[in-house]
Design a protein around this motif. Sequence first.
Motif, PDB file in Angstrom:
ATOM      1  N   GLY A  82     -44.739  61.751  14.967  1.00  0.00           N
ATOM      2  CA  GLY A  82     -44.695  62.889  15.880  1.00  0.00           C
ATOM      3  C   GLY A  82     -46.055  63.310  16.404  1.00  0.00           C
ATOM      4  N   ALA A  83     -47.111  63.096  15.623  1.00  0.00           N
ATOM      5  CA  ALA A  83     -48.452  63.548  16.026  1.00  0.00           C
ATOM      6  C   ALA A  83     -49.180  62.529  16.882  1.00  0.00           C
ATOM      7  CB  ALA A  83     -49.278  63.864  14.778  1.00  0.00           C
ATOM      8  N   LEU A  84     -48.906  61.234  16.714  1.00  0.00           N
ATOM      9  CA  LEU A  84     -49.675  60.199  17.417  1.00  0.00           C
ATOM     10  C   LEU A  84     -48.833  59.374  18.383  1.00  0.00           C
ATOM     11  CD1 LEU A  84     -51.862  58.867  14.458  1.00  0.00           C
ATOM     12  CD2 LEU A  84     -52.471  60.577  16.169  1.00  0.00           C
ATOM     13  N   CYS A  85     -47.690  58.894  17.943  1.00  0.00           N
ATOM     14  CA  CYS A  85     -46.936  57.925  18.747  1.00  0.00           C
ATOM     15  C   CYS A  85     -46.235  58.564  19.939  1.00  0.00           C
ATOM     16  CB  CYS A  85     -45.916  57.209  17.863  1.00  0.00           C
ATOM     17  SG  CYS A  85     -46.666  56.246  16.535  1.00  0.00           S
ATOM     18  N   ILE A  86     -45.454  59.603  19.697  1.00  0.00           N
ATOM     19  CA  ILE A  86     -44.672  60.203  20.791  1.00  0.00           C
ATOM     20  C   ILE A  86     -45.564  60.865  21.841  1.00  0.00           C
ATOM     21  CG2 ILE A  86     -42.757  61.736  21.351  1.00  0.00           C
ATOM     22  CD1 ILE A  86     -41.743  61.439  18.538  1.00  0.00           C
ATOM     23  N   PRO A  87     -46.589  61.666  21.471  1.00  0.00           N
ATOM     24  CA  PRO A  87     -47.419  62.289  22.507  1.00  0.00           C
ATOM     25  C   PRO A  87     -48.127  61.290  23.405  1.00  0.00           C
ATOM     26  CG  PRO A  87     -47.745  63.386  20.403  1.00  0.00           C
ATOM     27  CD  PRO A  87     -46.935  62.157  20.121  1.00  0.00           C
ATOM     28  N   VAL A  88     -48.523  60.134  22.883  1.00  0.00           N
ATOM     29  CA  VAL A  88     -49.186  59.132  23.721  1.00  0.00           C
ATOM     30  C   VAL A  88     -48.195  58.489  24.680  1.00  0.00           C
ATOM     31  CG1 VAL A  88     -50.440  56.943  23.668  1.00  0.00           C
ATOM     32  CG2 VAL A  88     -50.970  58.709  21.996  1.00  0.00           C
ATOM     33  N   TYR A  89     -46.957  58.379  24.277  1.00  0.00           N
ATOM     34  CA  TYR A  89     -45.955  57.723  25.113  1.00  0.00           C
ATOM     35  C   TYR A  89     -45.456  58.616  26.245  1.00  0.00           C
ATOM     36  CZ  TYR A  89     -41.815  54.931  26.264  1.00  0.00           C
ATOM     37  OH  TYR A  89     -40.880  54.175  26.918  1.00  0.00           O
ATOM     38  N   ILE A  90     -45.495  59.929  26.057  1.00  0.00           N
ATOM     39  CA  ILE A  90     -44.965  60.840  27.082  1.00  0.00           C
ATOM     40  C   ILE A  90     -45.700  60.711  28.413  1.00  0.00           C
ATOM     41  CG2 ILE A  90     -44.681  63.286  27.673  1.00  0.00           C
ATOM     42  CD1 ILE A  90     -43.950  63.833  24.799  1.00  0.00           C
ATOM     43  N   PRO A  91     -47.053  60.746  28.477  1.00  0.00           N
ATOM     44  CA  PRO A  91     -47.713  60.545  29.781  1.00  0.00           C
ATOM     45  C   PRO A  91     -47.418  59.184  30.394  1.00  0.00           C
ATOM     46  CG  PRO A  91     -49.239  61.454  28.176  1.00  0.00           C
ATOM     47  CD  PRO A  91     -48.029  61.045  27.420  1.00  0.00           C
ATOM     48  N   TYR A  92     -47.290  58.181  29.557  1.00  0.00           N
ATOM     49  CA  TYR A  92     -47.004  56.840  30.068  1.00  0.00           C
ATOM     50  C   TYR A  92     -45.634  56.777  30.724  1.00  0.00           C
ATOM     51  CZ  TYR A  92     -46.069  51.797  29.863  1.00  0.00           C
ATOM     52  OH  TYR A  92     -45.748  50.507  30.170  1.00  0.00           O
ATOM     53  N   ILE A  93     -44.648  57.421  30.117  1.00  0.00           N
ATOM     54  CA  ILE A  93     -43.297  57.374  30.672  1.00  0.00           C
ATOM     55  C   ILE A  93     -43.174  58.265  31.916  1.00  0.00           C
ATOM     56  CG2 ILE A  93     -42.273  59.280  29.372  1.00  0.00           C
ATOM     57  CD1 ILE A  93     -39.822  57.623  28.933  1.00  0.00           C
ATOM     58  N   LEU A  94     -44.022  59.287  32.012  1.00  0.00           N
ATOM     59  CA  LEU A  94     -43.941  60.194  33.161  1.00  0.00           C
ATOM     60  C   LEU A  94     -44.719  59.676  34.364  1.00  0.00           C
ATOM     61  CD1 LEU A  94     -44.250  63.702  31.455  1.00  0.00           C
ATOM     62  CD2 LEU A  94     -42.186  62.502  32.199  1.00  0.00           C
ATOM     63  N   LYS A 106     -53.096  48.300  22.280  1.00  0.00           N
ATOM     64  CA  LYS A 106     -52.791  47.540  21.067  1.00  0.00           C
ATOM     65  C   LYS A 106     -52.847  48.431  19.828  1.00  0.00           C
ATOM     66  CE  LYS A 106     -53.877  42.807  22.331  1.00  0.00           C
ATOM     67  NZ  LYS A 106     -54.595  41.567  21.929  1.00  0.00           N
ATOM     68  N   MET A 107     -53.814  49.328  19.778  1.00  0.00           N
ATOM     69  CA  MET A 107     -53.901  50.233  18.634  1.00  0.00           C
ATOM     70  C   MET A 107     -52.665  51.116  18.556  1.00  0.00           C
ATOM     71  SD  MET A 107     -57.919  51.382  18.716  1.00  0.00           S
ATOM     72  CE  MET A 107     -57.575  52.594  17.450  1.00  0.00           C
ATOM     73  N   TRP A 108     -52.214  51.606  19.710  1.00  0.00           N
ATOM     74  CA  TRP A 108     -51.028  52.467  19.719  1.00  0.00           C
ATOM     75  C   TRP A 108     -49.786  51.695  19.312  1.00  0.00           C
ATOM     76  CZ3 TRP A 108     -46.694  52.301  23.125  1.00  0.00           C
ATOM     77  CH2 TRP A 108     -45.806  53.378  22.956  1.00  0.00           C
ATOM     78  N   LEU A 109     -49.657  50.452  19.789  1.00  0.00           N
ATOM     79  CA  LEU A 109     -48.505  49.639  19.405  1.00  0.00           C
ATOM     80  C   LEU A 109     -48.500  49.347  17.906  1.00  0.00           C
ATOM     81  CD1 LEU A 109     -48.372  47.063  22.355  1.00  0.00           C
ATOM     82  CD2 LEU A 109     -46.725  48.882  21.879  1.00  0.00           C
ATOM     83  N   VAL A 110     -49.678  49.043  17.355  1.00  0.00           N
ATOM     84  CA  VAL A 110     -49.770  48.799  15.915  1.00  0.00           C
ATOM     85  C   VAL A 110     -49.346  50.040  15.140  1.00  0.00           C
ATOM     86  CG1 VAL A 110     -51.359  48.350  14.003  1.00  0.00           C
ATOM     87  CG2 VAL A 110     -51.489  46.975  16.078  1.00  0.00           C
ATOM     88  N   MET A 111     -49.834  51.208  15.567  1.00  0.00           N
ATOM     89  CA  MET A 111     -49.472  52.450  14.889  1.00  0.00           C
ATOM     90  C   MET A 111     -47.979  52.728  15.007  1.00  0.00           C
ATOM     91  SD  MET A 111     -52.054  53.961  13.400  1.00  0.00           S
ATOM     92  CE  MET A 111     -51.498  55.650  13.320  1.00  0.00           C
ATOM     93  N   ASP A 112     -47.427  52.543  16.193  1.00  0.00           N
ATOM     94  CA  ASP A 112     -46.022  52.857  16.417  1.00  0.00           C
ATOM     95  C   ASP A 112     -45.121  51.966  15.574  1.00  0.00           C
ATOM     96  OD1 ASP A 112     -43.754  54.004  17.561  1.00  0.00           O
ATOM     97  OD2 ASP A 112     -43.671  52.500  19.142  1.00  0.00           O
TER      98      ASP A 112
END
Length: 398
Positions: A82-94, A106-112
């Motif tokens: 909730g703190a790292l994965c979802i907030p980073v994805y919201i601007p990308y999807i919008l 790549k760092m975000w994908l590894v974390m997710d």
Amino acid sequence: MANYIFASNSTTVHYSNSGRTRNSVAFAAPVLVVLVVMMVTLVLLTVLGNALVIFAFKMDKSLRRQSNYFLLNLAISDFLVGALCIPVYIPYILTGKWMLGKGICKMWLVMDYMLCTASVFNIVLISYDRFLSVTRAVSYRARQGMTNHAVGKMAAVWVLAFLLYGPAILFWEYVSGESHVPEHECFAEFYYSWYFLLCASTLEFFSPFISVAFFNLSIYLSIRRRRLRSRLDTGSPKPKAIAPAQGERSHLNFLLCRNSVMPRKRMACENGEKDVRSCSSQMSPCSARRNNSMSVRSTQYSRLSQDKKLAKSLAVIVCVFAVCWAPYTLLMIIRAACRGNCVEHHWYEVTFWLLWLNSAINPLLYPLCHRSFRRAFAKILCPRHRSTQPPPDPPSPN
């Protein structure tokens, strides 16, 4: 991941895979607002719910038992989702564009991938721990103070979760010799490799689901056998079920106990025995036996009742886990096998958000099923009300 391009008033979404526009769907601006509100709400629920679990574990020392360490590990993984994965994805999807660079992608994908997989493995670990607490209660309680074993299992969850997807995300393009991810997009290189996804899904979903189902079925069968045995032990004996010699022997033992103890009891007390405890201890072997028998039965009934509640909560956990993970896993394999031509992308996107929804539901399913966590939450959220309440009962072993 999909590539989304939004206009101002009448929003048009273009799904792009490998740089090719596939289809477009028009969304009105109010729908976009509703989606944003839902995403932000999911973030808040996930972060606050799991943060409450972590804070309760830190504040209440009575929660620091081996079984609860696995709940803490689950809360940490879900909190980071909730703190790292979802907030980073919201601007990308919008916005429809990944603007943070390939390295951050790549760092975000590894974390997710790692955090979602760690959440699944933690669910398996919790179910296995509950399985041991019910089927091997004596040895399980003897190991409750061995926190080193719990910490080792928690660390193993994170290592295995990283190894499942991390190396593939980081080094897939170097092994294959090319990258299939267009510029301003962010998804894993194995996005359409159905054979890899099938193997990974077996380790990430199918094997954990079968394991969790097996543990919970074993718990149910164990509780069922104990309940039947308890009914047989507490039932009124029938005369024909007792052998004559056994009945005579039991009646003789009772008469000997009563006739030999009661006179000594009266003599000791009539001769001026001042130590009341000594007097009562000399007079009550028969009553002590009955009290011990009743105490053992009461303890067994209490544990059986706790295990029944535990089995019900775990059954809910299995159902929620299946609902949140099965649609995504199946559609991911089907989509990869047919190169995205047989599954509409919005269905895949819905199942993708179900994974993150599971991280928001977990704080309600796991800690709130335990009385000790509910008591800790009440102490944190309502300290004044809690101070006026009578002292709580001792925490249950589960």
